[in-house]
Enzyme design. Structure first.
Site, PDB file in Angstrom:
ATOM      1  N   GLU A 124      46.639  44.782  46.519  1.00 23.37           N
ATOM      2  CA  GLU A 124      45.711  43.684  46.795  1.00 23.37           C
ATOM      3  C   GLU A 124      45.384  43.558  48.280  1.00 23.37           C
ATOM      4  O   GLU A 124      44.947  42.513  48.738  1.00 23.37           O
ATOM      5  CB  GLU A 124      46.259  42.361  46.243  1.00 23.37           C
ATOM      6  N   ASP A 215      38.420  49.241  43.663  1.00 23.58           N
ATOM      7  CA  ASP A 215      39.090  49.472  42.384  1.00 23.58           C
ATOM      8  C   ASP A 215      38.332  50.508  41.562  1.00 23.58           C
ATOM      9  O   ASP A 215      37.105  50.416  41.393  1.00 23.58           O
ATOM     10  CB  ASP A 215      39.165  48.179  41.577  1.00 23.58           C
TER      11      ASP A 215
END
Length: 703
Positions: A124, A215
């Site tokens: 993250e 991502d």
């Protein structure tokens, strides 16, 4: 000629505990198609990061993918990024675990592909300034962060076309900024727009580098993205544009840029993550205020000037926002300390390694936070982490104490809330009681089943709930209609042994909606605590002198509850005494709340059983109702082979109701089952000085 170096990096991740069909769907929609693009266009280069849970699944189910990927790595078309194997938020786990997980990933990649990664993906992109020391100790030379990290210290976008060096205690680390403008364009803008942006970044003299890192699921798993990227052909058009402009658009890997290009300077970055994450970490009210501030700045034409310094919260604030996430994290730390206390020997090393691997799986970040993805609200992810935690804890206890019947106590403030907690452990189960918070039970681990029956969530306000309650403009995407009627907010943390004094008009429906009159001052209030070992078990006593608030005023009441635990199974007798300490009658409903999470509210193999009652189609765990004059009842889970039983010494009303949250996900706002409340309820009419007594046999069977 003006040129620019372009790095295209993807982070592919599936969390510990995700369903097998989700892994398979993501593989077919995103991971395999992109690999085929790389095979078809050998001039397009990429940097790929796969997390440990995903690598383990691919190795078990699609091993040919790794063989094909290995060929691209050997050809120099793909660079592999390392990381912490099970994708933890590094600053929230001990240093030894950070380094251990990073080295596990590096060793795995070297063993499988013959190359050791020089860089790593941070889960993250959560950054804290002491990380360079950790990463250097693990053999990492560089990492990748959002350019908003750099903007926070005054580095403008045009100054972020390359990489910087940072350090902690002299341990250096290269940090590459991810270009937000490119990240937001890909894959949503036309390929020509991204190529135009890259051409504008090109320079004839300086070696500029633009990084696109995001991502991998964005290219095939996110809603409509598989159709857009592959069926409609965006990915092929983009790749062809990049390859056809290779004279000035030079595709590079991080390592190549590191070896051939000088750093832009030295930088010291603040704690940060990507912009959205920092807003999600705020409380709901803070998130709304941040949105309002942004909108006000936009209306006044000041947003672009101020946005660099308009930041949200801090990732660790999720441990303040969600007590349940904090609890899980602190339990992982506690079990880790247990393992650290065991001296490795040739005889126990294999078991210690197995326990450590379980512990590391329990550090996977996804169930510790929440944003646009389900995160902490997803019961399957929390259940998986608790399963690995309990497995590690069980191995640690067996190595420390053996498997003979025993009871151990540990009193400490586990969750750092200022109140003493009590951990009671036997070979069969582990319980955590919070005397300072209503004397409630917040964790009940059944070791044989590797499950925590109290893995539930309280219902909180989230900022996006405003969109359901006050639609303004475009309606939010939802998974079912009329979700607003399920928006209940709890005022206390869910658990068991929660003592309620309720108005006589209270019903299970009102209790479910958290709109009932709570007359007592016992929920979430401090209880006195005593404990002692007993023959073949343990005794834990809790008591509180509080008030029950009636129209005539507050009436003093003493509540005493005593737990009798065995040292060899999952049986417990709970004795309650409720005494009227004043000179007027007390009339109220007295209920003892139990929560149990069996993972599915509406599944045919999970249901209520009530002695003497035929619930028919109303027996699933998501039903609401009550039955009178009940002495025995149970919850049955055929999938986990669990049976949770209660037997009360005085006939009671049996209340049942589900706890369901309303939370956001990548597919829209949805209702999620968290646990089932079962509550024996008695209508009390206590004369002055009189005592109501009841015993509850609470037993969990497995197998």
């Amino acid at each position: 000629m003006k040129t620019v170096q372009f790095i295209f990096a993807l982070h592919d991740h599936q969390p510990v505990g995700n369903f097998d069909h989700v892994f398979a769907d993501a593989f077919e929609k995103a991971y395999r198609p992109f690999l085929e693009v790389l095979e078809a266009y050998r001039g397009f280069r990429a940097v790929l990061h796969h997390t440990g849970p995903l690598l383990e699944w691919i190795e078990a189910h699609r091993p040919e993918y790794l063989d094909r990927l290995g060929q691209l790595v050997a050809a120099g078309q793909v660079e592999l990024l390392g990381g912490a194997f099970y994708e933890p938020i590094l600053p929230t786990i001990p240093e030894a675990d950070r380094i251990g997980q990073i080295k596990l990933m590096s060793d795995w990649l070297e063993r499988r592909f013959g190359v050791r990664p020089r860089g790593m993906w941070l889960a993250e992109r959560v950054w804290e300034p002491t990380l360079p020391r950790t990463l250097a100790a693990a053999g990492i030379e560089y990492t990748v962060l959002d350019d908003s990290h750099f903007a926070a210290v005054g580095i403008r976008p045009e100054q972020a076309l390359g990489y910087y060096l940072t350090e902690d205690e002299g341990h250096a680390l290269a940090v590459f900024p991810i270009n937000e403008a490119v990240r937001h364009r890909i894959p949503y803008a036309l390929p020509e727009e991204t190529i135009h942006y890259l051409r504008e970044a090109a320079d004839a003299h300086a070696a500029r580098t633009v990084v696109m890192a995001d991502d991998g699921e964005k290219f095939g798993v996110w809603p409509d993205s598989h159709w857009y990227c592959y069926q409609d052909g965006w990915m092929y058009r983009f790749v062809e544009k990049v390859v056809n402009n290779r004279e000035w658009l030079q595709m590079k890997t991080f390592s190549e840029v590191l070896d051939t290009t000088a750093p832009l300077g030295r930088v010291y970055l603040p704690t940060a993550s990507y912009t959205e994450m920092m807003q999600w970490a705020l409380p709901a009210e803070g998130s709304r205020e941040l949105d309002a501030t942004r909108n006000a700045l936009k209306e006044n034409g000041l947003y672009e000037q101020a946005r660099t310094y308009l930041r949200g919260g801090f990732w660790r604030s999720f441990f303040s926002k969600y007590d349940e996430a904090n609890h899980l994290n602190k339990r992982v730390l506690h079990v880790g300390r247990k393992l650290d206390a065991i001296e490795p020997t040739p005889r126990n090393r294999a078991l210690l390694d197995e326990a450590r691997r379980h512990l590391w799986r329990a550090q996977c970040n996804c169930p510790y936070w929440h944003g646009v993805f389900g995160g902490i609200y997803l019961t399957n992810l929390r259940h998986a982490l608790y399963g690995h935690l309990i497995a590690a804890d069980t191995i640690a206890d067996e190595l420390l104490h053996g498997t003979e019947p025993r009871v151990s106590f540990l009193a400490r403030d586990f969750d750092v809330d200022g109140g003493l907690d009590l951990l009671v452990e036997t070979p069969a189960q582990a319980l955590i009681l919070k005397p300072m918070t209503g004397g409630m039970l917040v964790e009940h681990d059944i070791r044989a089943a590797r499950t925590n029956l109290l893995d539930t969530l309280m219902r909180r306000r989230e900022s996006y709930h405003d969109k359901l309650e006050h639609p303004d403009g475009q309606a939010p995407r939802v998974r079912e209609h009329d979700l607003v009627r399920h928006l209940a907010r709890d005022w206390y943390r869910r658990g068991s042994l929660i003592d309620h004094f309720m108005g006589l008009e209270t019903t299970p429906e009102l209790f479910r909606g958290a709109v009932y009159p709570e007359l007592g001052e016992f929920v979430a209030q401090p209880y006195e605590l005593e404990w002692e070992a007993a023959r073949k078990g343990a005794v834990v006593r809790m008591r509180r002198e509080g008030f029950v608030n009636l129209p005539i005023g507050g009436i003093p009441v003493l509540v005493e509850k005593t737990l009798h635990l065995t040292d060899h199974d999952c049986a417990c007798r709970i004795d309650y005494r409720v005494t009227n300490r004043w000179d007027v009658d007390i009339e109220a409903l007295f209920g003892i709340e139990f929560n149990v999470n069996l993972l599915a509210g509406n599944a045919p193999d999970r249901f209520h059983e009530v002695e003497g009652a035929n619930l028919g189609g109303e027996n699933t765990l998501d039903t609401t109702g009550r039955l009178r004059n009940v002495r025995r009842f149970a919850l049955v889970d055929g999938w986990q082979k669990l049976r949770v039983e209660w037997a009360v010494s005085q006939a009671a009303e049996h209340w049942r109701l589900p706890i369901e949250t309303v939370s956001d996900s990548e597919n829209g706002i949805e209702r999620v089952y968290q646990s089932t409340v079962v509550m024996p309820v008695w209508k009390l009419k206590l004369a002055p000085g009189k005592t109501f007594e009841v015993s509850i046999d609470y037993t969990v069977r497995h197998g």
